[in-house]
Design a protein around this motif. Structure first.
Motif, PDB file in Angstrom:
ATOM      1  N   HIS A  99      45.490 -60.444  99.294  1.00 53.05           N
ATOM      2  CA  HIS A  99      45.870 -59.028  99.390  1.00 53.05           C
ATOM      3  C   HIS A  99      47.130 -58.841 100.221  1.00 53.05           C
ATOM      4  O   HIS A  99      47.278 -57.841 100.936  1.00 53.05           O
ATOM      5  CB  HIS A  99      44.729 -58.193  99.967  1.00 53.05           C
TER       6      HIS A  99
ATOM      7  N   ILE B  97      43.635 -57.189 105.392  1.00 52.19           N
ATOM      8  CA  ILE B  97      42.776 -56.053 105.073  1.00 52.19           C
ATOM      9  C   ILE B  97      43.033 -54.946 106.081  1.00 52.19           C
ATOM     10  O   ILE B  97      43.292 -55.213 107.268  1.00 52.19           O
ATOM     11  CB  ILE B  97      41.281 -56.451 105.067  1.00 52.19           C
ATOM     12  N   SER B  98      42.989 -53.709 105.622  1.00 54.16           N
ATOM     13  CA  SER B  98      43.099 -52.585 106.551  1.00 54.16           C
ATOM     14  C   SER B  98      41.758 -52.393 107.250  1.00 54.16           C
ATOM     15  O   SER B  98      40.697 -52.699 106.691  1.00 54.16           O
ATOM     16  CB  SER B  98      43.476 -51.304 105.808  1.00 54.16           C
TER      17      SER B  98
ATOM     18  N   ASN C 110      40.295 -49.694 107.811  1.00 53.01           N
ATOM     19  CA  ASN C 110      39.505 -48.695 107.091  1.00 53.01           C
ATOM     20  C   ASN C 110      38.751 -49.314 105.921  1.00 53.01           C
ATOM     21  O   ASN C 110      37.569 -49.018 105.694  1.00 53.01           O
ATOM     22  CB  ASN C 110      40.406 -47.568 106.593  1.00 53.01           C
ATOM     23  N   LEU C 111      39.415 -50.206 105.164  1.00 53.18           N
ATOM     24  CA  LEU C 111      38.736 -50.865 104.045  1.00 53.18           C
ATOM     25  C   LEU C 111      37.618 -51.770 104.547  1.00 53.18           C
ATOM     26  O   LEU C 111      36.536 -51.829 103.946  1.00 53.18           O
ATOM     27  CB  LEU C 111      39.737 -51.675 103.219  1.00 53.18           C
TER      28      LEU C 111
ATOM     29  N   VAL D 181      34.723 -49.558 105.202  1.00 56.41           N
ATOM     30  CA  VAL D 181      34.089 -49.136 103.952  1.00 56.41           C
ATOM     31  C   VAL D 181      33.229 -50.263 103.380  1.00 56.41           C
ATOM     32  O   VAL D 181      32.097 -50.049 102.931  1.00 56.41           O
ATOM     33  CB  VAL D 181      35.159 -48.695 102.928  1.00 56.41           C
ATOM     34  N   GLN D 182      33.757 -51.490 103.400  1.00 52.23           N
ATOM     35  CA  GLN D 182      32.993 -52.638 102.908  1.00 52.23           C
ATOM     36  C   GLN D 182      31.711 -52.832 103.713  1.00 52.23           C
ATOM     37  O   GLN D 182      30.646 -53.130 103.153  1.00 52.23           O
ATOM     38  CB  GLN D 182      33.848 -53.911 102.978  1.00 52.23           C
TER      39      GLN D 182
END
Length: 469
Positions: free
Chosen positions: A130, A201-202, A204-205, A208-209
């Motif tokens: 990513h 990875i952010s 925030n993501l 969420v994960q």
């Protein structure tokens, strides 16, 4: 051909070696003595040198160890330790390993960024890092504001296996290049070490994960996946300041990666000490490596960035326009790129050259209103409205007293409130030369010294500039 138990144990060690760094492998796994495998009861007996070794393996590596044994010895395999309790008298004790999911059932393999189960932990999956391939060290222009973090970041990328500066915590205001730099580190590592499992990875993501894993009751798999990463890059960690459970989960992932010599790179808009709401043990981890500040680029670095972008994109922008953008884009790399992209779009759509007037118009739309600088167009509009004179008249050749007065005031304010040279101001106010601008400014300055009513009128116009800004 049937593979011997000894050969299968050697294969097990090879799989383990792929999933842990060299130091823990040599410390905890290499000294293990393979005693035997009972095919009837499917029991493996491994000898370890002390109770401490047995307890450490059970606490930290039992899932990995059992998973590997299931893969090499088959389903239903049971692990038993022979713990040496007295070396002098050759006394030992056999202890069965604590049951784990790896002892009980197989799991489907996963791919990509999905969190693999413990059964897949021994065989690293293909991983999309990513990363943005366009954000590299080659186009991350060095300047005084970023020299230290860039130099350290490049060193980490070239030698990710070293323990120095781990974790690297980069902080700075929005638009200073943090995301570009941490991407550049990841891209460089993948170029030099293709086998490394790198993930950007952010925060925030990640959060969420984690929430999804909690809802699906797969948090152990989620954690196991992140524990297989060699280089973990997390952007905008300030997003976790109020997410206690996310912090707790990342804390365990961080500890595992750090303990096993994996590389951790973090970015935030503020230093760890200002991460209000982050628990203390997490802040301690953030601060134990290197904390590097990325400052907003100064004017010269902005000029260098703009020139680099122009060369890269094949653009031709006059030097005076480059300087104007660099001085008025608030030291934000994003703003710089946004202005250049907008200039290109306007010049193509309207088939016009990129000049100062176009740059002024674009700046007003690309930069935040509160910070947007005054332009000559703004000044002309305010002064003309105040005296009820048209801009066409001011830019024309009229020698009427009221028009000349407005023209002179426009030049005076332009010199005072913009950073343009007098020659450029003259061109934008009816195509006059620099001598006319200097003469006009001197006339206004001389009148201000003796005319109080004129002073008040000037102050009123200047207040309208402030309201606009």
């Amino acid at each position: 051909m049937k593979v011997s138990p000894d050969a299968r144990w050697e294969k097990s060690l090879a799989l383990i070696r792929e999933n842990v760094s060299l130091q823990p492998y040599n410390t905890w796994f290499k000294p293990i003595v393979f005693e035997k495998f009972d095919d009837a009861s499917k029991t493996i007996l491994l000898q370890v040198s002390s109770t401490y070794v047995y307890e450490y393996l059970e606490e930290n590596y039992v899932d990995l160890l059992c998973k590997v044994l299931v893969r090499t010895f088959g389903e239903g395999v049971r692990l038993t330790y022979r713990v040496v309790t007295d070396k002098e008298h050759k006394l030992s004790q056999d202890i069965e390993a604590a049951p784990t999911d790896s002892n009980l059932k197989p799991h489907a393999q996963t791919k990509g960024n999905a969190a693999p189960s413990l059964l897949d932990a021994a065989q690293p999956q293909q991983l999309d890092p990513h990363l943005n391939p366009h954000q590299t060290f080659e186009n991350f222009i060095e300047g005084d504001s970023n020299k230290l973090p860039r130099s350290v970041g490049l060193s980490i990328a070239e030698h990710p296996q070293t323990a120095q500066f781990n974790p690297m915590f980069i902080y700075g205001p929005s638009g200073c290049g943090k995301t570009h730099l941490i991407n550049a580190i990841g891209v460089k590592i993948k170029q030099l070490y293709p086998q490394k499992r790198v993930l950007y990875i952010s925060a925030n993501l990640f959060k969420v994960q984690f929430v999804n894993a909690t809802l699906q009751n797969t948090v152990p798999d989620f954690i196991s996946f992140y524990q297989t990463i060699d280089v973990l890059i997390v952007d905008d960690v300030q997003e976790w300041m109020t997410a206690e459970k996310t912090q707790d989960t990342f804390f365990h992932i961080f500890n595992h990666l750090f303990r096993n010599g994996k590389r951790i790179i973090l970015a935030s808009d503020r230093p760890p000490v200002d991460l209000q709401g982050m628990n203390e043990r997490m802040l301690t981890r953030f601060s134990c490596g290197l904390i590097a500040e990325l400052e907003k680029p100064n004017t010269q670095l902005c000029i260098d960035i703009l020139n680099s972008k122009c060369r890269r994109d094949g653009l031709k922008i006059p030097a005076e326009v480059i300087l104007f953008i660099a001085e008025t884009a608030n030291g934000s790399v994003r703003d710089l790129e946004g202005v250049v992209n907008s200039l290109l779009a306007y010049s193509v759509v309207y088939n016009c050259n990129i000049d100062m007037r176009l740059a002024e118009r674009v700046i007003k739309r690309a930069v935040k209103v509160d910070d947007a600088p005054l332009t000559v167009d703004d000044i002309l509009e305010k002064v003309c409205n105040h005296f009820n004179v048209t801009q066409a008249a001011v830019n024309g050749k009229s020698r009427k007293h009221e028009v000349v007065e407005v023209r002179q005031l426009a030049m005076y304010f332009a010199q005072k409130y913009t950073k343009m040279p007098t020659s450029r101001i003259g061109k934008l106010v009816g195509g006059r030369d620099h001598a006319t601008v200097i003469h006009s400014c001197n006339r206004v300055a001389d009148r201000l010294k003796v005319d109080k009513a004129f002073q008040e009128e000037i102050m009123s116009i200047e207040n309208s500039f402030k309201l606009k800004r």
